[in-house]
Design a protein around this motif. Structure first.
Motif, PDB file in Angstrom:
ATOM      1  N   PHE A 281       0.817  -1.216   0.000  1.00 15.13           N
ATOM      2  CA  PHE A 281       0.000   0.000   0.000  1.00 15.13           C
ATOM      3  C   PHE A 281       0.851   1.268   0.000  1.00 15.13           C
ATOM      4  O   PHE A 281       0.532   2.228  -0.687  1.00 15.13           O
ATOM      5  N   SER A 282       1.947   1.243   0.745  1.00 17.90           N
ATOM      6  CA  SER A 282       2.771   2.455   0.740  1.00 17.90           C
ATOM      7  C   SER A 282       3.401   2.652  -0.638  1.00 17.90           C
ATOM      8  O   SER A 282       3.563   3.781  -1.103  1.00 17.90           O
ATOM      9  N   GLU A 303      -8.969   2.269   0.874  1.00 19.70           N
ATOM     10  CA  GLU A 303      -9.136   0.870   0.517  1.00 19.70           C
ATOM     11  C   GLU A 303      -8.363  -0.036   1.468  1.00 19.70           C
ATOM     12  O   GLU A 303      -8.825  -1.091   1.883  1.00 19.70           O
ATOM     13  N   MET A 304      -7.183   0.420   1.806  1.00 22.67           N
ATOM     14  CA  MET A 304      -6.346  -0.320   2.717  1.00 22.67           C
ATOM     15  C   MET A 304      -7.046  -0.521   4.068  1.00 22.67           C
ATOM     16  O   MET A 304      -7.058  -1.608   4.633  1.00 22.67           O
ATOM     17  N   LYS A 305      -7.670   0.545   4.533  1.00 27.01           N
ATOM     18  CA  LYS A 305      -8.362   0.441   5.820  1.00 27.01           C
ATOM     19  C   LYS A 305      -9.577  -0.486   5.707  1.00 27.01           C
ATOM     20  O   LYS A 305      -9.856  -1.265   6.616  1.00 27.01           O
ATOM     21  N   PRO A 311      -2.765   1.075   9.162  1.00 26.19           N
ATOM     22  CA  PRO A 311      -1.681   1.947   8.677  1.00 26.19           C
ATOM     23  C   PRO A 311      -0.543   2.057   9.704  1.00 26.19           C
ATOM     24  O   PRO A 311      -0.804   2.114  10.901  1.00 26.19           O
ATOM     25  N   ASN A 312       0.677   2.073   9.214  1.00 30.88           N
ATOM     26  CA  ASN A 312       1.829   2.271  10.098  1.00 30.88           C
ATOM     27  C   ASN A 312       2.489   3.622   9.789  1.00 30.88           C
ATOM     28  O   ASN A 312       1.986   4.410   8.990  1.00 30.88           O
ATOM     29  N   MET A 313       3.622   3.844  10.396  1.00 28.72           N
ATOM     30  CA  MET A 313       4.318   5.125  10.218  1.00 28.72           C
ATOM     31  C   MET A 313       4.648   5.422   8.758  1.00 28.72           C
ATOM     32  O   MET A 313       4.512   6.541   8.295  1.00 28.72           O
ATOM     33  N   VAL A 314       5.138   4.397   8.057  1.00 34.80           N
ATOM     34  CA  VAL A 314       5.560   4.631   6.674  1.00 34.80           C
ATOM     35  C   VAL A 314       4.355   5.070   5.838  1.00 34.80           C
ATOM     36  O   VAL A 314       4.455   5.982   5.018  1.00 34.80           O
ATOM     37  N   ILE A 315       3.221   4.428   6.071  1.00 35.53           N
ATOM     38  CA  ILE A 315       2.004   4.815   5.344  1.00 35.53           C
ATOM     39  C   ILE A 315       1.681   6.282   5.630  1.00 35.53           C
ATOM     40  O   ILE A 315       1.465   7.076   4.709  1.00 35.53           O
ATOM     41  N   THR A 337      -3.250  14.290  12.448  1.00 36.03           N
ATOM     42  CA  THR A 337      -4.098  14.126  13.630  1.00 36.03           C
ATOM     43  C   THR A 337      -4.514  12.669  13.797  1.00 36.03           C
ATOM     44  O   THR A 337      -4.446  12.115  14.897  1.00 36.03           O
ATOM     45  N   GLU A 338      -4.891  12.057  12.670  1.00 35.24           N
ATOM     46  CA  GLU A 338      -5.309  10.664  12.743  1.00 35.24           C
ATOM     47  C   GLU A 338      -4.158   9.767  13.198  1.00 35.24           C
ATOM     48  O   GLU A 338      -4.335   8.864  14.004  1.00 35.24           O
ATOM     49  N   MET A 339      -2.976  10.086  12.679  1.00 38.36           N
ATOM     50  CA  MET A 339      -1.800   9.331  13.063  1.00 38.36           C
ATOM     51  C   MET A 339      -1.577   9.392  14.576  1.00 38.36           C
ATOM     52  O   MET A 339      -1.326   8.383  15.234  1.00 38.36           O
ATOM     53  N   MET A 340      -1.678  10.596  15.104  1.00 39.58           N
ATOM     54  CA  MET A 340      -1.476  10.778  16.547  1.00 39.58           C
ATOM     55  C   MET A 340      -2.563  10.029  17.328  1.00 39.58           C
ATOM     56  O   MET A 340      -2.276   9.397  18.342  1.00 39.58           O
TER      57      MET A 340
END
Length: 696
Positions: A281-282, A303-305, A311-315, A337-340
């Motif tokens: 995906f990345s 789509e990935m979700k 999702p990880n950091m690289v994504i 924000t979502e990442m956090m």
DNA sequence: CTAGGGTTAG
């Protein structure tokens, strides 16, 4: 049966020996990856200091020496146990920790062997001398670890040969594959092809790992067509691509510019129910981002979700980078924000992407907030991260902050300034019109041993142009040529922009530069500067040829500047021709829009001269509508946008407003809609008709 | 780190 993980306890001050009772069924789980428990032979590592010399000159020490050939009988200590023998429950965290430490120690030894090999001569003798330490019975797993940690592609083939003579393996491809990885590290594609041929000649069947390694090497060597070639070769060797191969190929096709093929593979991977992971995906997100399809990036993410991949950091970092390219800072913000919220904390790549997104997206406050947060967290800085900060300052025109960051960088022991650093600083000073500071930075750059780059010289041209120092612009241009750099489209665009700010009597000096830099542009400029008589659509033809020859992203700035130059020189007919050309070639889009209730003129992406030209064209169009006996809509509006205009110190709004006043046009600034000038059907009709009477 | 794939600039 007892597994003795550490045969010589005295070597590990804090690692006691461990025995596991066979009565514990969980001992089965207690093994190293890719290694059956019974095949594991522990060895001490005391001779392996970081000094490879010590290693080489310690012939009495063998990796295998202290190994007892027979495992001790249940409950009986082997002879080499002296003290600190402790029984540990294999399920306990303590056991896991011991396993870890023992494994780490062994791994470190093998890494040191690899290091010694990297610095030894590429000969069988020298390689043998280093590898003797492993003893005669070498484990395949250890051989793999050694080669895997090597980076010297000249020595690697000898090491491979050494191991091949000592290890009888049923999976001979493994040692070849791991050697191919060494070639990949040094980007030696030729060596790879040679080793592959050797493999085939020796009758060893390549597998998916072989191919994905070769393909990814082609990718990092910027040979995407070779990647495709090797991918297509797979079938003839009886290899069916799997998910890793697909992932590599999606990337390779993407980089070869064949996005359709990349997506086709992705579809295939999906329908064949491959387990798709974050790497694939990345890769897809990166590919869409490079192709400029930013919604595609977000779709892949969705789509990935949907497919349940977390999702990880690289994504996140790849997405942030894409949103930065897209100049969509608001989307970067919501992704961050979502990442956090998902409990991930930003790393350098996150910060670099965020800074770029906010810088390019003109979000000064957000960018500075990121900077503060980085400082507050004591983020470990690198040259690149400093340069990213400085580039952000350049994007936002933050001269004071840039100076502060620069000082901070110079006081850092580890982060050296490079040509990117100076480039940003020169750009910042050039944009703020500080000629002497820009020159000072240029000198410091040269004194530090860096040659000026085209980016630096482009900034300086802009700087001198703004200051009205035409001779210095020419001097800078000559400097570019002296350095053997050929002017690119950006540089030419900058020269053209300088011409729009230069008095008429000095334009010939700049025409000399333009002619040399881009003859096609030169021949268009000639009509304007030399007042060339144009007959029979010659000018339009030359301009068309110019636009055919330049890439999409510079067409609008070129067209804007050329129109500005026409307007400055009172060549309104040519200005109109250029605007028309820009409209027909869709360099300008959606300038005029029509709805049931309102017709509008959108000037936001136009330069001042182009705006005034477009305004005239629009007024003429409206007159023609009336002449044809048709009706105007209830409302007519001009959108100039508000705030500072890219092409002018004054806002576009105020320039258009004063021009409308000159024309006595009945448009008035909308009180509730910033950047809009509106009028009614009745007022417009009255004005246009009275105007036509005057000109008639 | 553990035989193969992904994230750093004009």
């Amino acid at each position: 049966m007892a597994y003795n993980l550490c045969s010589s306890p005295s070597l590990f001050q804090d690692v006691p020996s461990v025995s596991f009772s066979s009565s514990s069924s969980s001992s089965r789980k207690f093994k190293f990856r890719n290694m059956s428990s019974s095949s594991f032979q522990p060895f001490p590592c005391h001779s392996f200091t970081s000094q490879s010399r010590t290693l080489l000159h310690a012939p009495h020490v063998s990796l295998q020496e202290p190994i007892s050939e027979e495992l001790p009988a249940e409950g009986k200590s082997p002879s080499y146990y002296k003290s600190s023998r402790i029984w540990v429950n294999p399920r306990s965290p303590r056991a896991k920790q011991l396993e870890r430490k023992s494994y780490d120690a062994r791994y470190t030894c093998l890494v040191n062997v690899a290091k010694s090999l990297d610095s030894c001569n590429p000969s069988q003798e020298d390689v043998s001398l280093v590898l003797k330490i492993l003893g005669d019975r070498v484990l395949e797993q250890d051989a793999v670890t050694v080669i895997n940690n090597m980076s010297n592609s000249l020595v690697a083939p000898f090491v491979l040969n050494y191991f091949q003579r000592r290890i009888r393996s049923t999976r001979e491809a493994i040692l070849y594959n791991v050697t191919l990885k060494v070639f990949r590290k040094s980007r030696d594609f030729d060596a790879m092809e040679k080793l592959f041929d050797e493999m085939i000649q020796r009758g060893i069947k390549p597998d998916n790992v072989t191919f994905s390694t070769i393909i990814s090497c082609a990718r990092v060597c910027s040979l995407p067509h070779m990647a495709v070639e090797w991918f297509e070769k797979m079938a003839s060797f009886g290899c069916e691509p799997d998910e890793v191969t697909y992932s590599v190929m999606i990337d390779a096709y993407g980089r070869a510019g064949n996005i359709d093929m990349a997506l086709h593979l992705y579809d295939r991977a999906r329908t064949e129910k491959w387990r798709l992971d974050t790497v694939t995906f990345s890769t897809l997100i990166k590919m869409y981002g490079l192709a400029g399809n930013y919604d595609g990036c977000l779709n892949v993410y969705q789509e990935m979700k949907v497919l349940g991949v977390k999702p990880n950091m690289v994504i996140y970092n790849t997405l942030l980078d894409a949103m930065g390219r897209a100049k969509r800072p608001w989307q970067a913000k919501s992704i961050y924000t979502e990442m956090m919220n998902n409990g991930l904390s930003p790393n350098w790549a996150t910060y670099a992407s965020l800074l770029r997104a906010y810088g390019r997206g003109r979000c000064g406050e957000d960018a500075l907030f990121v900077y503060k947060e980085m400082r507050g967290k004591g983020m470990e800085m690198s040259t690149h991260l400093y340069n990213t900060l400085l580039a952000m300052c350049a994007d936002l025109g933050l001269a004071d902050e840039a100076f502060e960051i620069f000082e901070d960088m110079k006081s850092s022991a580890t982060c050296l300034c490079d040509s990117w650093t100076y480039s940003s600083l020169i750009t910042i000073n050039s944009c703020s019109g500080d000629v002497s500071e820009a020159e000072r930075m240029l000198n410091e750059m040269i004194e530090s041993g860096f040659e000026p780059t085209i980016f630096v010289l482009t900034s300086l041209v802009q700087c001198y142009g703004k200051a009205g120092r035409t001779d210095d612009v020419v001097k800078t241009f000559d400097q570019l040529l002296d350095l053997g750099i050929s002017p690119d489209d950006r540089f030419c665009g900058c020269l053209l922009n300088v011409m729009t700010q230069t008095p008429k009597e000095e334009l010939l000096k700049l025409k000399y530069c333009v002619d040399k830099a881009n003859p096609k542009l030169g021949s268009v400029v000639r009509y304007l500067v030399e007042g060339l008589e144009e007959g029979d659509g010659e000018f339009r033809k030359e301009a068309s040829e110019l636009f055919d020859s330049i890439p999409e992203e510079v067409k609008k700035p070129f067209c804007n500047s050329l129109i500005d130059l026409c307007v400055n020189l009172d060549l309104l007919d040519m200005a109109c021709q250029l605007l028309d050309l820009g409209l027909t070639r869709e360099i300008y889009t959606d300038i005029q829009t029509k709805s049931q209730t309102q017709w509008s003129l959108h000037l936001k992406s136009l330069s001042l001269g182009a705006s005034l030209t477009a305004l005239h064209a629009w007024i003429n169009d409206l007159s023609q509508v009336l002449e044809a006996g048709e009706e105007l809509p209830p409302v007519l509006g001009i959108n100039t946008g508000h705030g500072k205009h890219r092409y002018s110190d004054k806002g576009l709004a105020s320039v258009v407003e004063s021009h409308l006043n000159e024309l006595n046009a009945p448009f008035h600034e909308a009180p509730d809609k910033a950047g809009w000038f509106l009028t009614t059907q009745v007022a417009a009709k009255f004005w246009l008709e009275s105007r036509d009477l005057v000109t008639a």
